[in-house]
Motif scaffolding. Sequence first.
Motif, PDB file in Angstrom:
ATOM      1  N   SER A   9       0.848  -1.208   0.000  1.00 26.82           N
ATOM      2  CA  SER A   9       0.000   0.000   0.000  1.00 26.82           C
ATOM      3  C   SER A   9       0.869   1.237   0.000  1.00 26.82           C
ATOM      4  O   SER A   9       0.804   2.070   0.896  1.00 26.82           O
ATOM      5  CB  SER A   9      -0.912  -0.063   1.241  1.00 26.82           C
ATOM      6  OG  SER A   9      -1.857   0.976   1.240  1.00 26.82           O
ATOM      7  N   HIS A  11       1.260   3.981  -2.038  1.00 31.74           N
ATOM      8  CA  HIS A  11       0.947   5.341  -2.497  1.00 31.74           C
ATOM      9  C   HIS A  11       0.425   6.204  -1.352  1.00 31.74           C
ATOM     10  O   HIS A  11       1.060   7.175  -0.954  1.00 31.74           O
ATOM     11  CB  HIS A  11      -0.045   5.283  -3.666  1.00 31.74           C
ATOM     12  CG  HIS A  11      -0.401   6.618  -4.229  1.00 31.74           C
ATOM     13  ND1 HIS A  11       0.525   7.593  -4.466  1.00 31.74           N
ATOM     14  CD2 HIS A  11      -1.606   7.154  -4.594  1.00 31.74           C
ATOM     15  CE1 HIS A  11      -0.087   8.677  -4.959  1.00 31.74           C
ATOM     16  NE2 HIS A  11      -1.379   8.428  -5.036  1.00 31.74           N
ATOM     17  N   ARG A  12      -0.735   5.840  -0.809  1.00 33.21           N
ATOM     18  CA  ARG A  12      -1.330   6.663   0.257  1.00 33.21           C
ATOM     19  C   ARG A  12      -1.900   5.812   1.380  1.00 33.21           C
ATOM     20  O   ARG A  12      -2.747   6.255   2.141  1.00 33.21           O
ATOM     21  CB  ARG A  12      -2.439   7.550  -0.318  1.00 33.21           C
ATOM     22  CG  ARG A  12      -1.952   8.502  -1.400  1.00 33.21           C
ATOM     23  CD  ARG A  12      -2.968   9.540  -1.705  1.00 33.21           C
ATOM     24  NE  ARG A  12      -3.222  10.392  -0.558  1.00 33.21           N
ATOM     25  CZ  ARG A  12      -2.534  11.499  -0.269  1.00 33.21           C
ATOM     26  NH1 ARG A  12      -1.548  11.890  -1.048  1.00 33.21           N
ATOM     27  NH2 ARG A  12      -2.835  12.223   0.779  1.00 33.21           N
ATOM     28  N   THR A  15      -5.029   1.002   0.646  1.00 32.83           N
ATOM     29  CA  THR A  15      -5.322  -0.433   0.748  1.00 32.83           C
ATOM     30  C   THR A  15      -5.125  -0.909   2.185  1.00 32.83           C
ATOM     31  O   THR A  15      -5.869  -1.769   2.667  1.00 32.83           O
ATOM     32  CB  THR A  15      -4.420  -1.225  -0.224  1.00 32.83           C
ATOM     33  OG1 THR A  15      -4.411  -0.546  -1.494  1.00 32.83           O
ATOM     34  CG2 THR A  15      -4.926  -2.639  -0.412  1.00 32.83           C
ATOM     35  N   ILE A  53      -3.459  -0.338  -7.103  1.00 35.50           N
ATOM     36  CA  ILE A  53      -3.264  -0.598  -8.536  1.00 35.50           C
ATOM     37  C   ILE A  53      -2.338   0.466  -9.100  1.00 35.50           C
ATOM     38  O   ILE A  53      -2.571   1.671  -8.942  1.00 35.50           O
ATOM     39  CB  ILE A  53      -4.625  -0.590  -9.285  1.00 35.50           C
ATOM     40  CG1 ILE A  53      -5.491  -1.763  -8.821  1.00 35.50           C
ATOM     41  CG2 ILE A  53      -4.425  -0.616 -10.805  1.00 35.50           C
ATOM     42  CD1 ILE A  53      -4.959  -3.158  -9.161  1.00 35.50           C
ATOM     43  N   TYR A  54      -1.272   0.002  -9.740  1.00 40.96           N
ATOM     44  CA  TYR A  54      -0.268   0.909 -10.296  1.00 40.96           C
ATOM     45  C   TYR A  54      -0.099   0.570 -11.777  1.00 40.96           C
ATOM     46  O   TYR A  54       0.302  -0.560 -12.103  1.00 40.96           O
ATOM     47  CB  TYR A  54       1.060   0.757  -9.536  1.00 40.96           C
ATOM     48  CG  TYR A  54       0.849   0.691  -8.023  1.00 40.96           C
ATOM     49  CD1 TYR A  54       0.486   1.828  -7.302  1.00 40.96           C
ATOM     50  CD2 TYR A  54       0.942  -0.524  -7.338  1.00 40.96           C
ATOM     51  CE1 TYR A  54       0.240   1.762  -5.942  1.00 40.96           C
ATOM     52  CE2 TYR A  54       0.701  -0.601  -5.978  1.00 40.96           C
ATOM     53  CZ  TYR A  54       0.347   0.548  -5.282  1.00 40.96           C
ATOM     54  OH  TYR A  54       0.092   0.476  -3.937  1.00 40.96           O
ATOM     55  N   THR A  80      -7.321  -1.338  -4.207  1.00 41.74           N
ATOM     56  CA  THR A  80      -7.887   0.005  -4.321  1.00 41.74           C
ATOM     57  C   THR A  80      -7.257   0.658  -5.541  1.00 41.74           C
ATOM     58  O   THR A  80      -6.101   0.384  -5.891  1.00 41.74           O
ATOM     59  CB  THR A  80      -7.630   0.885  -3.078  1.00 41.74           C
ATOM     60  OG1 THR A  80      -6.225   1.139  -2.952  1.00 41.74           O
ATOM     61  CG2 THR A  80      -8.150   0.223  -1.813  1.00 41.74           C
TER      62      THR A  80
HETATM   63  C1  LIG Z   1       2.191   5.162 -10.002  1.00 45.96           C
HETATM   64  C2  LIG Z   1       0.684   5.043  -9.866  1.00 45.96           C
HETATM   65  C3  LIG Z   1      -0.054   4.443 -10.889  1.00 45.96           C
HETATM   66  C4  LIG Z   1      -1.451   4.327 -10.782  1.00 45.96           C
HETATM   67  N1  LIG Z   1      -2.139   3.707 -11.771  1.00 45.96           N
HETATM   68  C5  LIG Z   1      -3.490   3.573 -11.669  1.00 45.96           C
HETATM   69  C6  LIG Z   1      -4.237   2.923 -12.684  1.00 45.96           C
HETATM   70  O1  LIG Z   1      -3.707   2.401 -13.664  1.00 45.96           O
HETATM   71  N2  LIG Z   1      -5.584   2.861 -12.545  1.00 45.96           N
HETATM   72  C7  LIG Z   1      -6.242   3.389 -11.459  1.00 45.96           C
HETATM   73  O2  LIG Z   1      -7.476   3.306 -11.401  1.00 45.96           O
HETATM   74  N3  LIG Z   1      -5.548   3.992 -10.449  1.00 45.96           N
HETATM   75  C8  LIG Z   1      -4.198   4.088 -10.545  1.00 45.96           C
HETATM   76  N4  LIG Z   1      -3.483   4.683  -9.520  1.00 45.96           N
HETATM   77  C9  LIG Z   1      -4.202   5.097  -8.297  1.00 45.96           C
HETATM   78  C10 LIG Z   1      -4.009   4.068  -7.165  1.00 45.96           C
HETATM   79  O3  LIG Z   1      -4.370   2.769  -7.607  1.00 45.96           O
HETATM   80  C11 LIG Z   1      -4.862   4.423  -5.949  1.00 45.96           C
HETATM   81  O4  LIG Z   1      -4.513   5.679  -5.444  1.00 45.96           O
HETATM   82  C12 LIG Z   1      -4.715   3.360  -4.860  1.00 45.96           C
HETATM   83  O5  LIG Z   1      -5.704   3.542  -3.868  1.00 45.96           O
HETATM   84  C13 LIG Z   1      -3.335   3.381  -4.221  1.00 45.96           C
HETATM   85  O6  LIG Z   1      -3.298   2.410  -3.212  1.00 45.96           O
HETATM   86  P1  LIG Z   1      -2.291   2.517  -1.962  1.00 45.96           P
HETATM   87  O7  LIG Z   1      -2.522   3.863  -1.293  1.00 45.96           O
HETATM   88  O8  LIG Z   1      -2.704   1.377  -1.113  1.00 45.96           O
HETATM   89  O9  LIG Z   1      -0.909   2.366  -2.523  1.00 45.96           O
HETATM   90  C14 LIG Z   1      -2.105   4.820  -9.620  1.00 45.96           C
HETATM   91  C15 LIG Z   1      -1.354   5.437  -8.598  1.00 45.96           C
HETATM   92  C16 LIG Z   1       0.022   5.535  -8.699  1.00 45.96           C
HETATM   93  C17 LIG Z   1       0.802   6.193  -7.586  1.00 45.96           C
END
Ligand SMILES: Cc1cc2nc3c(=O)[nH]c(=O)nc-3n(C[C@H](O)[C@H](O)[C@H](O)COP(=O)(O)O)c2cc1C
Length: 153
Positions: A9, A11-12, A15, A53-54, A80
């Motif tokens: 998790s 990014h923020r 998840t 999802i990245y 997420t």
């Molecule tokens: C590098 C990066 C790529 C991302 N790519 C997608 C994507 O392809 N599709 C989407 O819906 N969200 C995308 N996001 C948004 C993240 O999936 C979303 O903010 C998620 O909740 C992050 O989860 P975390 O905070 O648990 O890491 C992306 C975010 C980052 C930082």
Amino acid sequence: MKILLIVSSKHRQNTLKIAEAMSEAAPTVIAELKDIQNYDIDKFDILGFGSGIYAGKINKNMTKFIKSSVHNKKVFLFTTSGTGNYEKYNAATVKLLESNNNTVLGNFGCKGLCKWFIFALVGGIAKNHPDIDDFDAAQTFIEGVVENYSKTI
Ligand SMILES: Cc1cc2nc3c(=O)[nH]c(=O)nc-3n(C[C@H](O)[C@H](O)[C@H](O)COP(=O)(O)O)c2cc1C
């Protein structure tokens, strides 16, 4: 019955927040993927994989871990993402889990605030997510996972 939630998790912590909500509804231990070597996954009845999802995919190291180490288990997946389009994003991992002879007990996803790159200029997308409705849905989901598990034993 013991559930291990294996979470990436970065990014923020969206998840991770979903994993914490799940923990209020079922007996879980939360492990960060980077620390997974400290856990004996065979000691748990169910493994839940949670990732942001990245670029359309779950964390690459989680996919590697599933490929190398997750076989013949009862499992579920949660993600997420900015769009919350989890059925599309989770499909490849569900397929991978099934191909390793795991039993997939459920598959969940919701929106998570994304402030990556240009999205930051508009204050992000999926603002305020995960929210209370997402946490409720996650708790209902994990209760369903536990019920599905009880049908397999
Ligand atoms: C590098 C990066 C790529 C991302 N790519 C997608 C994507 O392809 N599709 C989407 O819906 N969200 C995308 N996001 C948004 C993240 O999936 C979303 O903010 C998620 O909740 C992050 O989860 P975390 O905070 O648990 O890491 C992306 C975010 C980052 C930082």
